[in-house]
Design an enzyme around this catalytic site. Structure first.
Site, PDB file in Angstrom:
ATOM      1  N   ALA A 186      53.692  70.883  63.922  1.00  0.00           N
ATOM      2  CA  ALA A 186      53.204  69.948  64.936  1.00  0.00           C
ATOM      3  C   ALA A 186      51.880  69.255  64.570  1.00  0.00           C
ATOM      4  O   ALA A 186      51.784  68.020  64.643  1.00  0.00           O
ATOM      5  CB  ALA A 186      53.095  70.684  66.277  1.00  0.00           C
ATOM      6  N   ASP A 235      54.818  74.048  69.248  1.00  0.00           N
ATOM      7  CA  ASP A 235      54.997  72.590  69.161  1.00  0.00           C
ATOM      8  C   ASP A 235      54.598  71.884  70.439  1.00  0.00           C
ATOM      9  O   ASP A 235      54.329  70.691  70.449  1.00  0.00           O
ATOM     10  CB  ASP A 235      56.447  72.240  68.823  1.00  0.00           C
ATOM     11  CG  ASP A 235      56.695  72.473  67.356  1.00  0.00           C
ATOM     12  OD1 ASP A 235      56.899  73.647  66.982  1.00  0.00           O
ATOM     13  OD2 ASP A 235      56.622  71.499  66.594  1.00  0.00           O
ATOM     14  N   ARG A 293      55.990  68.651  58.069  1.00  0.00           N
ATOM     15  CA  ARG A 293      56.473  69.193  59.331  1.00  0.00           C
ATOM     16  C   ARG A 293      55.387  70.117  59.871  1.00  0.00           C
ATOM     17  O   ARG A 293      54.362  70.296  59.228  1.00  0.00           O
ATOM     18  CB  ARG A 293      57.851  69.882  59.210  1.00  0.00           C
ATOM     19  CG  ARG A 293      58.270  70.422  57.899  1.00  0.00           C
ATOM     20  CD  ARG A 293      57.484  71.602  57.448  1.00  0.00           C
ATOM     21  NE  ARG A 293      57.436  72.618  58.463  1.00  0.00           N
ATOM     22  CZ  ARG A 293      56.494  73.523  58.600  1.00  0.00           C
ATOM     23  NH1 ARG A 293      55.477  73.555  57.749  1.00  0.00           N
ATOM     24  NH2 ARG A 293      56.510  74.428  59.557  1.00  0.00           N
ATOM     25  N   GLN A 351      61.891  77.941  57.070  1.00  0.00           N
ATOM     26  CA  GLN A 351      60.446  77.703  56.869  1.00  0.00           C
ATOM     27  C   GLN A 351      59.693  78.995  56.563  1.00  0.00           C
ATOM     28  O   GLN A 351      58.663  78.967  55.878  1.00  0.00           O
ATOM     29  CB  GLN A 351      59.836  77.059  58.129  1.00  0.00           C
ATOM     30  CG  GLN A 351      60.237  75.626  58.368  1.00  0.00           C
ATOM     31  CD  GLN A 351      61.417  75.516  59.302  1.00  0.00           C
ATOM     32  OE1 GLN A 351      62.286  76.389  59.338  1.00  0.00           O
ATOM     33  NE2 GLN A 351      61.493  74.439  60.050  1.00  0.00           N
TER      34      GLN A 351
HETATM   35  O1  MRU Z   1      60.548  72.106  62.572  1.00  0.00           O
HETATM   36  P1  MRU Z   1      59.157  72.422  62.103  1.00  0.00           P
HETATM   37  O2  MRU Z   1      59.100  73.060  60.769  1.00  0.00           O
HETATM   38  O3  MRU Z   1      58.242  71.217  62.219  1.00  0.00           O
HETATM   39  O4  MRU Z   1      58.635  73.487  63.170  1.00  0.00           O
HETATM   40  C1  MRU Z   1      57.349  74.028  63.031  1.00  0.00           C
HETATM   41  C2  MRU Z   1      57.025  75.040  64.045  1.00  0.00           C
HETATM   42  O5  MRU Z   1      57.840  75.412  64.864  1.00  0.00           O
HETATM   43  C3  MRU Z   1      55.622  75.565  64.071  1.00  0.00           C
HETATM   44  O6  MRU Z   1      55.574  76.887  64.537  1.00  0.00           O
HETATM   45  C4  MRU Z   1      54.763  74.687  64.997  1.00  0.00           C
HETATM   46  O7  MRU Z   1      54.918  73.333  64.702  1.00  0.00           O
HETATM   47  C5  MRU Z   1      53.328  75.053  64.952  1.00  0.00           C
HETATM   48  S1  MRU Z   1      52.585  74.624  63.407  1.00  0.00           S
HETATM   49  C6  MRU Z   1      50.957  75.041  63.447  1.00  0.00           C
END
Ligand code: MRU
Length: 364
Positions: A55, A244, A53, A203
């Site tokens: 982005a 994202d 996970r 997370q």
């Molecule tokens: O749902 P996730 O864990 O994929 O969400 C991740 C995030 O919101 C991060 O802050 C974003 O993807 C940036 S990662 C460098």
């Protein structure tokens, strides 16, 4: 980054030159598991169910998914089919569409026989580029931390609040929001990180805390509701989060709860920065609130939590009464006006259409 004494990326091509291995993030921080993705279906499940996970990592994993698919059937029809299959896995992170479009536009003009090799080469390049982008973001963000350390907090730790995980686990290596933090620590600047737990998937509690522990960064885990209080009491010097999808006018879509932190930061004059690699900019969208699709995930993620039980097993337990429905929007949008700066690989841009245009005149 290191796990124990060994250097890991979050994804790598295996010796067979075909399958990829990933760190399966569902089990962290309790267990460090690696799994192999052999088929495009494996890749789609790994992205959708959040084995990987973040982005940038979602984009790189999808690029390898295309490469794997090309070894089975390099036809245009198959390329189209898997573009859609992978694109549907997670709707908000724009890096997914960006990486899939990079692969498609490279492969379509090539003879079918050349496509598998070209696809693996491009996927590896996208992975390597991600690391370089993060290093540059790190260098640019480090200047902000250095400035706060020397002007506001000489001799004292700079307190940085972060939300979710925009660390090395969310990228191929190094992270976006964490890159300046790791560089500050390497340079000997004192920092301390407040980590939002980031319900519902935790997370922050599970991934960012594991990263900070592993790299000796002083940190404290806080519940999502504590940030505003800490800011009111002068305990946060800056906020850095990931994104994202960032629109052409600088609105930032990131993990649910980011907006509330930005409001609290704005109200308390705490600088609020977003670490933004350029593949995360969606130049086709201006108004983030109106135009970005927000992923709605399964309500079980709200009504249950996962953790390690006293007997050592990883358990999932219900937190709300049977029959209480949950809603689970996974992202929210922070309007540009609440953002102090966008830390990109080229420098720190103002969160505005003009700021992004002047930083990326070649891209818009
Ligand atoms: O749902 P996730 O864990 O994929 O969400 C991740 C995030 O919101 C991060 O802050 C974003 O993807 C940036 S990662 C460098």
């Amino acid at each position: 980054m290191k796990v124990g004494n060994e250097h890991y990326r979050t994804i790598w091509l295996n010796k067979d030159g075909r399958s990829v291995d990933i760190i399966d993030q569902r089990w962290l921080p309790h267990e460090f598991r690696i799994v192999t993705l052999n088929t495009v279906d494996d890749v789609a499940i790994a992205i959708r169910d959040m084995w990987v996970r973040g982005a940038p990592l979602i984009g790189v994993t999808a690029a390898y998914g295309v490469a794997i698919a090309m070894t089975n059937d390099p036809s245009n029809a198959h390329l189209d089919k898997i573009w859609h299959q992978l694109h549907e896995t997670r709707p908000t992170a724009i890096n997914l569409r960006w990486a899939l479009n990079e692969m498609k536009s490279l492969l379509e003009p090539l003879p079918e026989s050349d496509r598998p090799e070209a696809a693996y080469t491009r996927a590896a390049e996208i992975a390597a580029e991600d690391i370089e982008l993060n290093r540059s973001i790190g260098r640019n963000g480090l200047e902000v931390i250095r400035e706060i350390a020397s002007t506001k907090k000489p001799g004292e730790p700079v307190n940085i609040l972060t939300h979710c995980n925009a660390g090395w686990l969310a990228t191929v290596d190094y992270g976006t929001a964490t890159a300046p933090i790791y560089m500050a620590v390497e340079e000997g600047i004192k920092v301390h990180v407040y980590i939002d737990e980031t319900r519902p998937r935790n997370q922050g509690a599970q991934l960012t805390a594991w990263e900070m522990n592993g790299h000796g960064v002083p940190h404290t885990l806080i519940v999502d509701n504590a940030g505003g209080h800490l800011m009111q009491h002068g305990q946060v010097d800056m906020v850095i989060v990931g994104t994202d999808r960032t629109t052409a006018q600088g609105d930032v879509c990131n993990k649910i709860g980011t907006y509330l932190k930005a409001l609290a930061a704005y109200d308390n004059d705490v600088p609020f920065y977003v670490a933004l690699p350029s593949p995360t900019i969606d130049w086709t969208v201006m108004d983030g609130v109106a135009e970005i699709p927000i992923e709605e995930r399964n309500s079980d993620e709200v009504t249950f939590v996962q953790g390690r039980a006293a007997d050592g097993t990883i358990a999932t337990v219900r937190v709300s009464p049977e029959g209480t429905p949950g809603a689970n929007p996974a992202f929210d949008v922070t309007p540009a006006r609440l953002i102090t700066g966008l830390i990109t690989e080229r420098g720190i841009a103002k969160a505005s259409a003009e700021g992004l245009k002047s930083m990326f005149p070649d891209r818009r």
